[in-house]
Design an enzyme around this catalytic site. Structure first.
Site, short mmCIF file in Angstrom:
data_model
loop_
_atom_site.label_atom_id
_atom_site.label_comp_id
_atom_site.label_asym_id
_atom_site.label_seq_id
_atom_site.Cartn_x
_atom_site.Cartn_y
_atom_site.Cartn_z
N PRO A 144 1.59 0.83 -4.59
CA PRO A 144 0.33 1.58 -4.52
C PRO A 144 -0.68 1.00 -3.53
CG PRO A 144 1.05 1.43 -6.79
CD PRO A 144 2.00 0.57 -6.00
N CYS A 145 -1.36 1.92 -2.83
CA CYS A 145 -2.29 1.54 -1.77
C CYS A 145 -3.74 1.32 -2.21
CB CYS A 145 -2.28 2.62 -0.68
SG CYS A 145 -0.67 2.91 0.06
N PRO A 146 -4.24 2.01 -3.26
CA PRO A 146 -5.67 1.91 -3.58
C PRO A 146 -6.22 0.50 -3.72
CG PRO A 146 -4.71 3.74 -4.78
CD PRO A 146 -3.57 3.01 -4.11
#
Length: 419
Positions: free
Chosen positions: A77-79
């Site tokens: 995941p990037c967030p």
């Protein structure tokens, strides 16, 4: 495991999956949390072992069963690292980067490939990156980071991705980052056939005006109410290309639309901008409703970029090219000298001692700012001494597989909104 086998975590709808397959890898397993993305994977590769759920759930899969796989890969995941977000890093319940690195100690893959957003390359995460490199070195891996731009690998889009590669030294000396093969067309040339398929009379004029490559495809989060092409700045860039970014269309414009009409993109067009569908080998079928399909596409690693990186790993395995001195091929990525000084210290250090050990010049305000960044990802013990406050590195805050970690509770609470 079979030659060139891959276990892919956080596989999404298959951007990295397809790219690695085209590079020669065969999937032993793909794990994905999102039900719609997992359905798309099964639709396109029904014979694969695809498991839906939290990749860190030990009941979903046992990493030990895939020991000595050729490649462990994932787009975690990037967030936690996104410039557009809060950059919580190790304290974000979605952060699986450090956990994925720790998998290498269990699975002992021949190589590791992890990709994420450009934000992870920023100074804010310099210590986080150094922690990752240090852990991989402890496991016996050489590693390197590089910021890759999708347009440099045949994708008609500005989409920087920060990529980590780890290899055993005997393979690493043969590794080269993929050579660039820039996209030479425009949004107009990339989407011409799709815009013209319903006989829109304005397609020629539109294509001539869409004379640049696309901005980054965004808007793939469940936190957004629907599919659109991004925030105000991105919408303005799309408008300059003759595209209405306020949503995604069900179908391309047709003969009833006037010459000067400003069209929205369909999900098929968005997929083309992400690198799918330019040729039969890049065909991919996305399942679900329009917004669901858009989110799957918007969160993907462009297949041509994944293919280029995967091919570089295969070349290293096969010892193609010329062996190199490993120190000569690493990218110069900024790391945090304060973190390194803390890590190497045998006892607590004051501000003056830390700055001296780090070999950098900074005033107290800058020191406090950098220490505040470190404290977001690491446990920093502080003691008041006669000669001032002293600091000691006491641990890493991130989730690396602990049975008892606040990540589990936060993840359970936020699961419906995680994408």
């Amino acid at each position: 495991m079979a030659d060139l086998s891959v276990v892919e975590i956080c596989a999404g709808a298959g951007g990295q999956s397809l790219g690695l397959e085209l590079a020669g890898f065969s999937h032993a397993l793909a794990v994905e949390l999102d039900a719609n993305a997992a359905t798309t994977l099964r639709e396109n590769r029904p014979k694969w072992d695809i498991r839906k759920g939290d990749v860190a759930d030990k009941e979903l899969w046992d990493p030990r069963e895939f020991a000595n796989v050729s490649l462990l890969a994932g787009g975690v995941p990037c967030p936690p690292f996104s410039i557009a977000g809060k950059q919580l890093g190790a304290t974000d319940e979605r952060d699986l980067f450090a956990w994925a690195v720790e998998l290498a100690a269990v699975m002992k893959p021949r190589a590791l490939l992890l990709e994420n957003v450009r934000g992870l390359s920023m100074p804010r995460f310099a210590a986080y990156r150094q922690h990752v490199k240090d852990r991989l070195k402890d496991m016996g891996y050489w590693s390197d980071w590089k910021l890759l731009e999708a347009r440099d690998y045949g994708v008609p889009q500005l989409r920087p991705r920060f990529v980590l590669i780890a290899l055993r030294p005997e393979d690493a000396k043969w590794f080269e980052w993929p050579k660039e093969d820039p996209y030479t067309g425009t949004v107009g040339t990339a989407l011409y056939k799709l815009m013209a398929q319903e006989n829109w009379p304005g397609v020629e004029r539109w294509a001539a005006g869409a004379n640049n490559i696309a901005p980054t495809i965004v808007g793939g989060s469940k936190k957004h109410g629907g599919a659109d092409l991004g925030p105000t700045r991105a919408k303005a860039a799309w408008r300059a290309l003759g595209v209405d970014a306020l949503g995604v269309a069900d179908a391309p414009p047709n003969e009833s639309h006037p010459v000067g009409y400003v069209p929205k993109l369909t999900t098929e067009m968005v997929a083309r901008i992400q690198g799918w569908g330019d040729s039969p080998e890049y065909d991919w079928n996305f399942t679900g409703r329009k917004t669901t399909r858009y989110r799957q596409i918007g969160n993907a690693f462009p297949p041509p970029v994944a293919r280029a990186v995967g091919s570089s790993i295969v070349n290293a395995f096969r010892q193609n090219g010329n062996p190199k001195n490993l120190a000569d091929v690493e990218e110069e990525i900024l790391h945090d000298p304060l973190y390194i000084a803390l890590k190497n210290a045998s006892n607590s250090l004051t501000e003056r001692e830390l700055v001296s050990a780090a070999g950098v010049k900074m005033d107290s305000q800058e020191f406090e700012r950098r220490m505040a960044h470190l404290a977001r990802d690491f446990v920093i013990d502080e003691d008041d001494r006669l000669d001032g406050r002293a600091y000691r590195l006491a641990g890493f805050k991130g989730f690396i597989g602990q049975e008892i970690h606040e990540r589990h509770a936060r993840f359970a609470e936020m699961r419906a909104r995680i994408s």
